[in-house]
Design a protein around this motif. Structure first.
Motif, PDB file in Angstrom:
ATOM      1  N   VAL A  46       0.840  -1.194   0.000  1.00 49.97           N
ATOM      2  CA  VAL A  46       0.000   0.000   0.000  1.00 49.97           C
ATOM      3  C   VAL A  46       0.879   1.249   0.000  1.00 49.97           C
ATOM      4  N   GLU A  47       1.969   1.217   0.751  1.00 52.94           N
ATOM      5  CA  GLU A  47       2.880   2.357   0.803  1.00 52.94           C
ATOM      6  C   GLU A  47       3.490   2.625  -0.574  1.00 52.94           C
ATOM      7  N   GLN A  48       3.871   1.558  -1.268  1.00 52.68           N
ATOM      8  CA  GLN A  48       4.421   1.724  -2.618  1.00 52.68           C
ATOM      9  C   GLN A  48       3.351   2.251  -3.567  1.00 52.68           C
ATOM     10  N   TRP A  49       2.113   1.802  -3.378  1.00 52.05           N
ATOM     11  CA  TRP A  49       1.023   2.293  -4.214  1.00 52.05           C
ATOM     12  C   TRP A  49       0.861   3.796  -4.078  1.00 52.05           C
ATOM     13  N   THR A  50       1.019   4.335  -2.860  1.00 46.31           N
ATOM     14  CA  THR A  50       0.859   5.782  -2.678  1.00 46.31           C
ATOM     15  C   THR A  50       1.879   6.557  -3.501  1.00 46.31           C
ATOM     16  N   VAL A  51       3.097   6.033  -3.598  1.00 45.16           N
ATOM     17  CA  VAL A  51       4.129   6.679  -4.415  1.00 45.16           C
ATOM     18  C   VAL A  51       3.773   6.562  -5.895  1.00 45.16           C
ATOM     19  N   LEU A  52       3.383   5.361  -6.313  1.00 44.06           N
ATOM     20  CA  LEU A  52       2.997   5.162  -7.712  1.00 44.06           C
ATOM     21  C   LEU A  52       1.811   6.053  -8.085  1.00 44.06           C
ATOM     22  N   ALA A  53       0.838   6.169  -7.185  1.00 49.06           N
ATOM     23  CA  ALA A  53      -0.343   7.000  -7.468  1.00 49.06           C
ATOM     24  C   ALA A  53       0.057   8.451  -7.700  1.00 49.06           C
ATOM     25  N   CYS A  54       1.032   8.935  -6.947  1.00 50.84           N
ATOM     26  CA  CYS A  54       1.535  10.300  -7.163  1.00 50.84           C
ATOM     27  C   CYS A  54       2.168  10.420  -8.544  1.00 50.84           C
ATOM     28  N   LEU A  55       2.917   9.402  -8.928  1.00 48.70           N
ATOM     29  CA  LEU A  55       3.592   9.430 -10.235  1.00 48.70           C
ATOM     30  C   LEU A  55       2.599   9.267 -11.390  1.00 48.70           C
ATOM     31  N   TRP A  56       1.523   8.531 -11.182  1.00 49.81           N
ATOM     32  CA  TRP A  56       0.494   8.429 -12.217  1.00 49.81           C
ATOM     33  C   TRP A  56      -0.159   9.784 -12.426  1.00 49.81           C
ATOM     34  N   GLU A  57      -0.253  10.557 -11.364  1.00 46.03           N
ATOM     35  CA  GLU A  57      -0.826  11.903 -11.449  1.00 46.03           C
ATOM     36  C   GLU A  57       0.152  12.869 -12.123  1.00 46.03           C
ATOM     37  N   LYS A  58       1.425  12.795 -11.723  1.00 46.49           N
ATOM     38  CA  LYS A  58       2.464  13.671 -12.282  1.00 46.49           C
ATOM     39  C   LYS A  58       3.786  12.917 -12.244  1.00 46.49           C
ATOM     40  N   ASP A  59       4.211  12.455 -13.400  1.00 46.67           N
ATOM     41  CA  ASP A  59       5.444  11.679 -13.532  1.00 46.67           C
ATOM     42  C   ASP A  59       6.649  12.614 -13.562  1.00 46.67           C
ATOM     43  N   LYS A  60       7.815  12.047 -13.345  1.00 48.85           N
ATOM     44  CA  LYS A  60       9.084  12.770 -13.450  1.00 48.85           C
ATOM     45  C   LYS A  60       9.193  13.877 -12.399  1.00 48.85           C
ATOM     46  N   VAL A  61       9.133  13.475 -11.134  1.00 51.10           N
ATOM     47  CA  VAL A  61       9.272  14.418 -10.032  1.00 51.10           C
ATOM     48  C   VAL A  61      10.441  13.991  -9.148  1.00 51.10           C
ATOM     49  N   THR A  62      10.880  14.878  -8.296  1.00 54.62           N
ATOM     50  CA  THR A  62      11.990  14.586  -7.394  1.00 54.62           C
ATOM     51  C   THR A  62      11.519  13.766  -6.205  1.00 54.62           C
ATOM     52  N   GLN A  63      12.481  13.133  -5.533  1.00 55.65           N
ATOM     53  CA  GLN A  63      12.171  12.407  -4.300  1.00 55.65           C
ATOM     54  C   GLN A  63      11.604  13.367  -3.266  1.00 55.65           C
ATOM     55  N   GLN A  64      12.138  14.577  -3.224  1.00 55.44           N
ATOM     56  CA  GLN A  64      11.655  15.577  -2.267  1.00 55.44           C
ATOM     57  C   GLN A  64      10.178  15.866  -2.491  1.00 55.44           C
ATOM     58  N   THR A  65       9.788  16.010  -3.744  1.00 55.85           N
ATOM     59  CA  THR A  65       8.377  16.252  -4.062  1.00 55.85           C
ATOM     60  C   THR A  65       7.517  15.082  -3.603  1.00 55.85           C
ATOM     61  N   LEU A  66       7.964  13.861  -3.885  1.00 54.88           N
ATOM     62  CA  LEU A  66       7.211  12.677  -3.447  1.00 54.88           C
ATOM     63  C   LEU A  66       7.125  12.621  -1.925  1.00 54.88           C
ATOM     64  N   ARG A  72       5.911  11.612   3.874  1.00 58.18           N
ATOM     65  CA  ARG A  72       6.902  10.655   4.371  1.00 58.18           C
ATOM     66  C   ARG A  72       8.251  11.348   4.494  1.00 58.18           C
ATOM     67  N   ASP A  73       9.060  10.887   5.454  1.00 58.36           N
ATOM     68  CA  ASP A  73      10.387  11.474   5.604  1.00 58.36           C
ATOM     69  C   ASP A  73      11.306  10.943   4.506  1.00 58.36           C
ATOM     70  N   GLN A  74      12.457  11.585   4.354  1.00 62.28           N
ATOM     71  CA  GLN A  74      13.388  11.221   3.282  1.00 62.28           C
ATOM     72  C   GLN A  74      13.856   9.766   3.338  1.00 62.28           C
ATOM     73  N   PRO A  75      14.254   9.245   4.508  1.00 68.94           N
ATOM     74  CA  PRO A  75      14.670   7.838   4.530  1.00 68.94           C
ATOM     75  C   PRO A  75      13.562   6.880   4.075  1.00 68.94           C
ATOM     76  N   SER A  76      12.321   7.165   4.478  1.00 72.41           N
ATOM     77  CA  SER A  76      11.196   6.297   4.090  1.00 72.41           C
ATOM     78  C   SER A  76      10.947   6.351   2.592  1.00 72.41           C
ATOM     79  N   ILE A  77      10.960   7.552   2.023  1.00 71.12           N
ATOM     80  CA  ILE A  77      10.686   7.680   0.590  1.00 71.12           C
ATOM     81  C   ILE A  77      11.836   7.074  -0.217  1.00 71.12           C
ATOM     82  N   THR A  78      13.055   7.196   0.274  1.00 68.49           N
ATOM     83  CA  THR A  78      14.205   6.587  -0.401  1.00 68.49           C
ATOM     84  C   THR A  78      14.054   5.070  -0.423  1.00 68.49           C
ATOM     85  N   ARG A  79      13.667   4.494   0.708  1.00 69.47           N
ATOM     86  CA  ARG A  79      13.463   3.038   0.793  1.00 69.47           C
ATOM     87  C   ARG A  79      12.353   2.594  -0.152  1.00 69.47           C
TER      88      ARG A  79
END
Length: 152
Positions: A46-66, A72-79
């Protein structure tokens, strides 16, 4: 659950009840979606889906934006991105305007998950909101939005 909590705290007020219900609802929805994703052999959490859902909305973004969009904090989003990259669902590409910055791109496999996972999410929303009036959904949404706004 209420009785147990009342025994632990001595009393149950609306703030405590809100926290319990919110946490329990979140946990149950995540568990339900996890099982549905597994049954559909999506190979994502589910956590990975939340990231994918953001990218389906707007692809090609930075980790910071995600990180900001998903709260989510930086270590979590990096993982999460590392694991999505291992599954060939996203890739990191250097930003042409700043080579130090990496943009997260969906792969074809990542794009292909959108339809199937969105159907599962839609069915889950229908199950969760079954027999709740549109008016009550709107009241709940507006209330939770205010709570979120108060926290960020």
């Amino acid at each position: 659950m209420q009785i147990l909590f009342m025994k632990l705290s001595g009393k149950l007020n609306h703030d405590e009840l809100f926290a319990i219900l919110n946490g329990r609802i979140s946990m149950l929805i995540n568990r339900y979606l996890y099982n549905k994703f597994r049954e559909a052999n999506l190979g994502i959490t589910v956590e990975q889906w939340t990231v994918l859902a953001c990218l389906w909305e707007k692809d090609k973004v930075t980790q910071q934006t995600l990180s900001e969009i998903t709260f989510r904090d930086q270590p979590s989003i990096t993982r999460l991105i590392d694991n999505l990259e291992k599954r060939n669902l996203v890739v990191r590409v250097s930003d042409p305007s700043d080579r130090r910055t990496k943009l997260i791109y969906l792969t074809e496999q990542g794009m292909a998950l959108e339809h199937r996972s969105t159907e599962i999410i839609g069915a889950a929303v229908n199950k969760v909101l079954f027999d709740i009036s549109d008016e009550n959904v709107l009241i709940c949404r507006n209330t939770l939005k205010k709570v979120l706004d108060n926290l960020v």
